[in-house]
Design a protein around this motif. Structure first.
Motif, PDB file in Angstrom:
ATOM      1  N   TYR A  47      33.519  32.958  33.146  1.00 34.72           N
ATOM      2  CA  TYR A  47      33.791  34.336  33.593  1.00 34.72           C
ATOM      3  C   TYR A  47      33.689  35.296  32.410  1.00 34.72           C
ATOM      4  N   ASP A  48      34.336  34.944  31.303  1.00 39.25           N
ATOM      5  CA  ASP A  48      34.317  35.799  30.104  1.00 39.25           C
ATOM      6  C   ASP A  48      32.902  35.983  29.579  1.00 39.25           C
ATOM      7  N   ALA A  49      32.111  34.922  29.634  1.00 38.39           N
ATOM      8  CA  ALA A  49      30.724  35.014  29.181  1.00 38.39           C
ATOM      9  C   ALA A  49      29.936  35.967  30.078  1.00 38.39           C
ATOM     10  N   SER A  50      30.169  35.898  31.385  1.00 43.02           N
ATOM     11  CA  SER A  50      29.480  36.782  32.326  1.00 43.02           C
ATOM     12  C   SER A  50      29.906  38.232  32.146  1.00 43.02           C
ATOM     13  N   LEU A  51      31.171  38.428  31.855  1.00 39.69           N
ATOM     14  CA  LEU A  51      31.678  39.792  31.701  1.00 39.69           C
ATOM     15  C   LEU A  51      31.008  40.511  30.527  1.00 39.69           C
ATOM     16  N   LYS A  52      30.589  39.751  29.536  1.00 37.28           N
ATOM     17  CA  LYS A  52      29.887  40.344  28.389  1.00 37.28           C
ATOM     18  C   LYS A  52      28.537  40.926  28.809  1.00 37.28           C
ATOM     19  N   LEU A  53      27.997  40.468  29.941  1.00 34.02           N
ATOM     20  CA  LEU A  53      26.727  40.985  30.434  1.00 34.02           C
ATOM     21  C   LEU A  53      26.837  42.444  30.848  1.00 34.02           C
ATOM     22  N   TRP A  54      28.052  42.933  31.067  1.00 30.44           N
ATOM     23  CA  TRP A  54      28.233  44.344  31.398  1.00 30.44           C
ATOM     24  C   TRP A  54      27.708  45.231  30.262  1.00 30.44           C
ATOM     25  N   ASP A  55      27.786  44.703  29.037  1.00 31.12           N
ATOM     26  CA  ASP A  55      27.244  45.390  27.859  1.00 31.12           C
ATOM     27  C   ASP A  55      27.869  46.764  27.628  1.00 31.12           C
ATOM     28  N   ILE A  56      29.133  46.902  28.006  1.00 26.10           N
ATOM     29  CA  ILE A  56      29.906  48.115  27.748  1.00 26.10           C
ATOM     30  C   ILE A  56      31.342  47.690  27.462  1.00 26.10           C
ATOM     31  N   PRO A  57      32.108  48.529  26.780  1.00 23.59           N
ATOM     32  CA  PRO A  57      33.516  48.191  26.542  1.00 23.59           C
ATOM     33  C   PRO A  57      34.277  48.091  27.860  1.00 23.59           C
ATOM     34  N   VAL A  58      35.091  47.061  27.990  1.00 27.76           N
ATOM     35  CA  VAL A  58      35.895  46.890  29.202  1.00 27.76           C
ATOM     36  C   VAL A  58      37.344  46.596  28.827  1.00 27.76           C
ATOM     37  N   GLU A  59      38.233  46.882  29.742  1.00 26.77           N
ATOM     38  CA  GLU A  59      39.640  46.521  29.617  1.00 26.77           C
ATOM     39  C   GLU A  59      39.995  45.658  30.821  1.00 26.77           C
ATOM     40  N   GLU A  60      40.797  44.645  30.593  1.00 27.80           N
ATOM     41  CA  GLU A  60      41.218  43.779  31.686  1.00 27.80           C
ATOM     42  C   GLU A  60      42.712  43.981  31.951  1.00 27.80           C
ATOM     43  N   LEU A  61      43.024  44.315  33.190  1.00 28.12           N
ATOM     44  CA  LEU A  61      44.404  44.547  33.583  1.00 28.12           C
ATOM     45  C   LEU A  61      44.881  43.427  34.502  1.00 28.12           C
ATOM     46  N   TYR A  62      46.151  43.090  34.380  1.00 28.95           N
ATOM     47  CA  TYR A  62      46.774  42.067  35.222  1.00 28.95           C
ATOM     48  C   TYR A  62      47.970  42.723  35.908  1.00 28.95           C
ATOM     49  N   ILE A  63      47.777  43.071  37.180  1.00 23.87           N
ATOM     50  CA  ILE A  63      48.740  43.903  37.890  1.00 23.87           C
ATOM     51  C   ILE A  63      49.564  43.071  38.871  1.00 23.87           C
ATOM     52  N   PRO A  64      50.886  43.084  38.735  1.00 23.48           N
ATOM     53  CA  PRO A  64      51.737  42.316  39.662  1.00 23.48           C
ATOM     54  C   PRO A  64      51.762  42.972  41.040  1.00 23.48           C
ATOM     55  N   THR A  65      51.635  42.163  42.086  1.00 25.57           N
ATOM     56  CA  THR A  65      51.711  42.649  43.467  1.00 25.57           C
ATOM     57  C   THR A  65      52.603  41.710  44.274  1.00 25.57           C
ATOM     58  N   SER A  66      52.806  42.041  45.528  1.00 26.95           N
ATOM     59  CA  SER A  66      53.645  41.214  46.399  1.00 26.95           C
ATOM     60  C   SER A  66      53.032  39.844  46.664  1.00 26.95           C
ATOM     61  N   PHE A  67      51.709  39.726  46.447  1.00 25.83           N
ATOM     62  CA  PHE A  67      51.009  38.495  46.774  1.00 25.83           C
ATOM     63  C   PHE A  67      50.551  37.728  45.542  1.00 25.83           C
ATOM     64  N   GLY A  68      50.825  38.262  44.356  1.00 26.71           N
ATOM     65  CA  GLY A  68      50.385  37.608  43.136  1.00 26.71           C
ATOM     66  C   GLY A  68      49.832  38.620  42.150  1.00 26.71           C
ATOM     67  N   THR A  69      49.115  38.132  41.159  1.00 24.53           N
ATOM     68  CA  THR A  69      48.579  38.996  40.108  1.00 24.53           C
ATOM     69  C   THR A  69      47.149  39.417  40.425  1.00 24.53           C
ATOM     70  N   ALA A  70      46.906  40.715  40.364  1.00 21.45           N
ATOM     71  CA  ALA A  70      45.561  41.255  40.594  1.00 21.45           C
ATOM     72  C   ALA A  70      44.888  41.492  39.250  1.00 21.45           C
ATOM     73  N   HIS A  71      43.692  40.933  39.098  1.00 21.47           N
ATOM     74  CA  HIS A  71      42.910  41.155  37.878  1.00 21.47           C
ATOM     75  C   HIS A  71      41.924  42.287  38.135  1.00 21.47           C
ATOM     76  N   VAL A  72      41.965  43.303  37.262  1.00 24.72           N
ATOM     77  CA  VAL A  72      41.103  44.478  37.413  1.00 24.72           C
ATOM     78  C   VAL A  72      40.348  44.718  36.111  1.00 24.72           C
ATOM     79  N   VAL A  73      39.039  44.834  36.204  1.00 25.30           N
ATOM     80  CA  VAL A  73      38.201  45.153  35.048  1.00 25.30           C
ATOM     81  C   VAL A  73      37.950  46.655  35.062  1.00 25.30           C
ATOM     82  N   VAL A  74      38.317  47.320  33.963  1.00 28.15           N
ATOM     83  CA  VAL A  74      38.210  48.778  33.883  1.00 28.15           C
ATOM     84  C   VAL A  74      37.219  49.156  32.799  1.00 28.15           C
ATOM     85  N   SER A  75      36.370  50.142  33.088  1.00 24.48           N
ATOM     86  CA  SER A  75      35.407  50.615  32.097  1.00 24.48           C
ATOM     87  C   SER A  75      35.002  52.043  32.422  1.00 24.48           C
ATOM     88  N   GLY A  76      34.304  52.674  31.472  1.00 26.76           N
ATOM     89  CA  GLY A  76      33.856  54.039  31.685  1.00 26.76           C
ATOM     90  C   GLY A  76      34.814  55.053  31.092  1.00 26.76           C
TER      91      GLY A  76
END
Length: 321
Positions: A47-76
């Motif tokens: 997954y991490d190797a694929s994310l590098k294909l975005w070729d732009i700076p990204v931030e990864e967020l791990y957000i707690p929810t009622s059903f578990g942790t949501a992973h969100v990739v943020v950029s721009g």
């Protein structure tokens, strides 16, 4: 010495302002990421190797929810208009690698890993019905403080986008559906579908190979790094219990949509056909639709430049009028 101090200060400012202050609490990696089990570790590495294909700076967020942790990739740009991306089945947010760079020029991207599929989101709660999927996404939007945004969904992500839109239309400024699965029409019988059924009696590798051939008009165009992750995601996946709850929406549902909607499909799409575009144009009050030539169901890869251009033009429509 003064130059070094100023440089250090500037670096600190960049580090602490690149992510909104409210998001900083979501940047800490949870234990399942830092200490993955033997099954998840190779997948996360892919997954991490694929994310590098975005070729732009990204931030990864791990957000707690009622059903578990949501992973969100943020950029721009932090001041860019928010654009939420919902990936296709088993694809994870890394599938946007041919599109993220172009879409993030003027927009703040939020790509969310669906918690019931392979990705970096992690389920701890139970989903009792399909309605709770939309509730889960709205929890994430609340945590991210996204009051209004454009929603882009591919394949099953398109179906989920419709579900979200029908629950809370005021939140969604515009919507883009990229070859949405089971959204306008049922998946029709076809030669490719028959080949996929026959492939079920073959090895797992053959099954995935046949699936890719039916979904893409040019499998060779898919980056090998991403394919490596895709193969691993297929190995980790199991069809979740809501798969068969995905039914086409009603005429009334489409007619109730208030936001502008763009629908794009490939001319060799195993999931959709020209009827999808016709329905988008006639049933949705502000609906638009177009068929992309030389593209299959994976049109974001098959014709990435064209799809990017169409989406950006749609996003900028009201700005040029």
């Amino acid at each position: 010495m003064k130059f070094l101090k100023n440089s250090l200060l500037l670096t600190l400012i960049i580090v602490f302002t690149s992510c909104k202050p409210d998001y900083l609490k979501y940047t800490e990696q949870p234990d399942y990421i830092t200490q993955p089990n033997e099954k998840l570790k190779p997948y996360f590495e892919a997954y991490d190797a694929s994310l590098k294909l975005w070729d732009i700076p990204v931030e990864e967020l791990y957000i707690p929810t009622s059903f578990g942790t949501a992973h969100v990739v943020v950029s721009g740009p932090t001041n860019g208009e928010p654009l939420v991306l919902l990936h296709g089945m088993n694809a994870s947010s890394t599938m946007w690698y041919p599109n993220a760079k172009a879409l993030s020029n003027a927009h703040r991207l939020f790509a969310i890993d669906f918690i019931l599929e392979p990705g970096k989101s992690f389920k701890t709660g139970t989903f009792d019905d399909v309605e709770q999927i939309a509730i889960w996404y709205n929890e994430i939007f609340d945590k991210l403080k996204l009051k209004e945004f454009t929603l882009v969904g591919a394949s099953r992500g398109g179906w989920i986008s419709m579900k979200i839109a029908l629950q809370n239309q005021e939140r969604i400024k515009k919507m883009v559906l990229l070859s949405p699965a089971q959204t306008f029409i049922w998946i029709r019988p076809s030669t490719d579908l028959l080949k996929n059924i026959i492939a079920l009696f073959s090895s797992e590798e053959k099954q995935i190979e046949q699936s890719l051939k039916s979904m893409s008009s040019n499998v060779g165009n898919i980056d090998k790094t991403y394919l490596n992750q895709y193969y691993k995601s297929e190995a980790n996946d199991s069809i979740n219990k809501f798969f068969f709850d995905m039914k086409p929406f009603s005429k009334r549902d489409f007619q109730s949509l208030k936001m502008p909607v763009l629908v794009l499909i490939g001319d060799d799409d195993v999931i959709n056909n020209s009827k999808t575009i016709q329905m988008a144009k006639t049933l949705i009050p502000k609906g638009q639709g177009e068929i992309i030539e030389k593209a299959g169901h994976f049109l974001t890869v098959d014709q990435a430049d064209m799809v990017n251009t169409k989406i950006i033009e749609f996003l900028n429509t009201d700005k040029t009028q």
